[in-house]
Design an enzyme around this catalytic site. Structure first.
Site, short mmCIF file in Angstrom:
data_model
loop_
_atom_site.label_atom_id
_atom_site.label_comp_id
_atom_site.label_asym_id
_atom_site.label_seq_id
_atom_site.Cartn_x
_atom_site.Cartn_y
_atom_site.Cartn_z
N ARG A 170 0.55 -1.39 -0.03
CA ARG A 170 0.17 -0.07 -0.38
C ARG A 170 0.95 0.91 0.23
O ARG A 170 1.72 1.34 0.88
CB ARG A 170 -1.24 -0.11 1.26
CG ARG A 170 -1.81 1.18 1.51
CD ARG A 170 -2.57 1.09 2.01
NE ARG A 170 -3.71 0.01 2.36
CZ ARG A 170 -4.26 -1.26 3.26
NH1 ARG A 170 -4.17 -0.83 4.53
NH2 ARG A 170 -5.14 -1.81 3.06
N HIS A 225 -6.37 0.17 -7.83
CA HIS A 225 -5.34 -1.47 -7.34
C HIS A 225 -4.93 -1.81 -8.46
O HIS A 225 -5.41 -1.28 -9.41
CB HIS A 225 -6.69 -2.06 -6.92
CG HIS A 225 -6.92 -2.05 -5.68
ND1 HIS A 225 -7.85 -2.72 -5.11
CD2 HIS A 225 -7.10 -0.50 -4.68
CE1 HIS A 225 -8.24 -1.89 -3.92
NE2 HIS A 225 -7.49 -1.40 -3.56
N GLU A 273 -0.29 -7.49 -5.19
CA GLU A 273 -0.98 -6.08 -4.82
C GLU A 273 -0.56 -5.28 -4.90
O GLU A 273 -0.62 -4.99 -3.21
CB GLU A 273 -2.25 -6.92 -4.28
CG GLU A 273 -3.79 -5.87 -4.41
CD GLU A 273 -4.90 -6.14 -3.49
OE1 GLU A 273 -6.05 -5.79 -4.27
OE2 GLU A 273 -4.77 -6.12 -2.59
N ALA A 316 -10.56 4.28 4.47
CA ALA A 316 -9.88 3.15 4.17
C ALA A 316 -9.96 2.67 6.03
O ALA A 316 -10.67 1.62 6.27
CB ALA A 316 -9.39 2.83 3.15
N GLU A 327 -12.90 2.76 8.02
CA GLU A 327 -14.01 2.21 7.98
C GLU A 327 -13.77 0.71 8.47
O GLU A 327 -14.72 -0.09 8.97
CB GLU A 327 -13.91 2.16 6.18
CG GLU A 327 -14.86 2.12 5.86
CD GLU A 327 -15.31 0.32 5.22
OE1 GLU A 327 -16.24 -0.19 4.90
OE2 GLU A 327 -14.10 -0.45 5.37
#
Length: 245
Positions: free
Chosen positions: A92, A135, A154, A166, A169
């Site tokens: 990320r 992504h 990923e 995010a 959440e």
């Protein structure tokens, strides 16, 4: 007794295969992290600015992989898992601005040994709950002692505001055991829209500041050129006066 020896041999072989399977994903993470770190350092040294604010990576645990295999009703064969679960290794990246996300994505995709398998743009097309991010599923070669393997990683790229939303959440989602009241779902959606509005506002300010900086740089270059021309002109005038004599 012989059956026990055979079973132990098979068990050890399976353990070795799983170990090598997981190691490949770890090495893939290391490779992609190195590429991203090189890009970050290059921008910091050459451009005095980096489109990369923060980088984190994670490797799914065997338990998490098995849970997903069970949910998706996949075979337990390692080859099947590899081809169907492409987010075992994940990275990320958070960026200051939306434009940085797309610039960084382009830089990653231009790497010759990276093959882009899939791209999902949840910034232009947010998820129904308001989630935004870009992504990429990429495939990268890993060179082992006895073979070359190609591993999926990923890559999620988002702004600081997107990442903040995010993360919260996700915490709220699991706090309510995935049973979030409708009222809170609506408020989360509104919060996502507010975060998106903030990103657009900051992007606008960023562009205006960049334009001002570019104009100032151009003025400084012109001024420097004038100074250089003056330094050349004075000796030339002196030489011309000598020649006239």
């Amino acid at each position: 007794m012989n059956n026990a020896k055979v079973d132990l041999k098979k068990l050890k072989q399976f353990k070795d295969e799983v170990t090598r399977f997981m190691m490949a994903y770890k090495f893939a993470l290391d490779e992609v992290n190195t590429k991203i770190d090189i890009l970050k350092q290059e921008f910091e040294y050459v451009h005095d600015y980096s489109p990369i604010e923060h980088v984190s990576s994670r490797l799914k645990t065997p338990e998490s992989i098995l849970n997903k295999v069970h949910r998706k009703n996949y075979s337990l064969a390692l080859d099947t898992i590899k081809e169907n679960i492409k987010d075992i290794a994940g990275i990320r990246i958070t960026c200051p601005f939306i434009s940085d996300i797309y610039n960084l994505s382009s830089m990653i995709q231009r790497q010759k040994d990276i093959e882009v398998i899939e791209e999902k743009d949840y910034i232009k097309n947010p998820k129904p709950n308001g989630y935004q991010s870009l992504h990429l599923i990429v495939k990268i070669p890993i060179f082992m002692s006895d073979r070359e393997d190609h591993v999926y990683v990923e890559v999620q790229i988002r702004t600081i505001a997107m990442d903040f939303w995010a993360s919260l959440e996700h915490k709220i989602f699991y706090k309510y055991n995935k049973e979030i009241p409708q009222r809170l779902l609506l408020e989360l959606k509104e919060a996502a829209e507010s975060a998106a509005a903030l990103d657009r506002k900051m992007e606008k300010i960023h562009k205006e500041v960049s334009n001002i900086k570019n104009e100032q740089t151009l003025e400084d270059d012109v001024q420097q050129l004038k100074i250089s021309q003056d330094k050349i002109a004075i000796p030339m005038l002196f030489l011309e006066s000598l020649l006239e004599k």
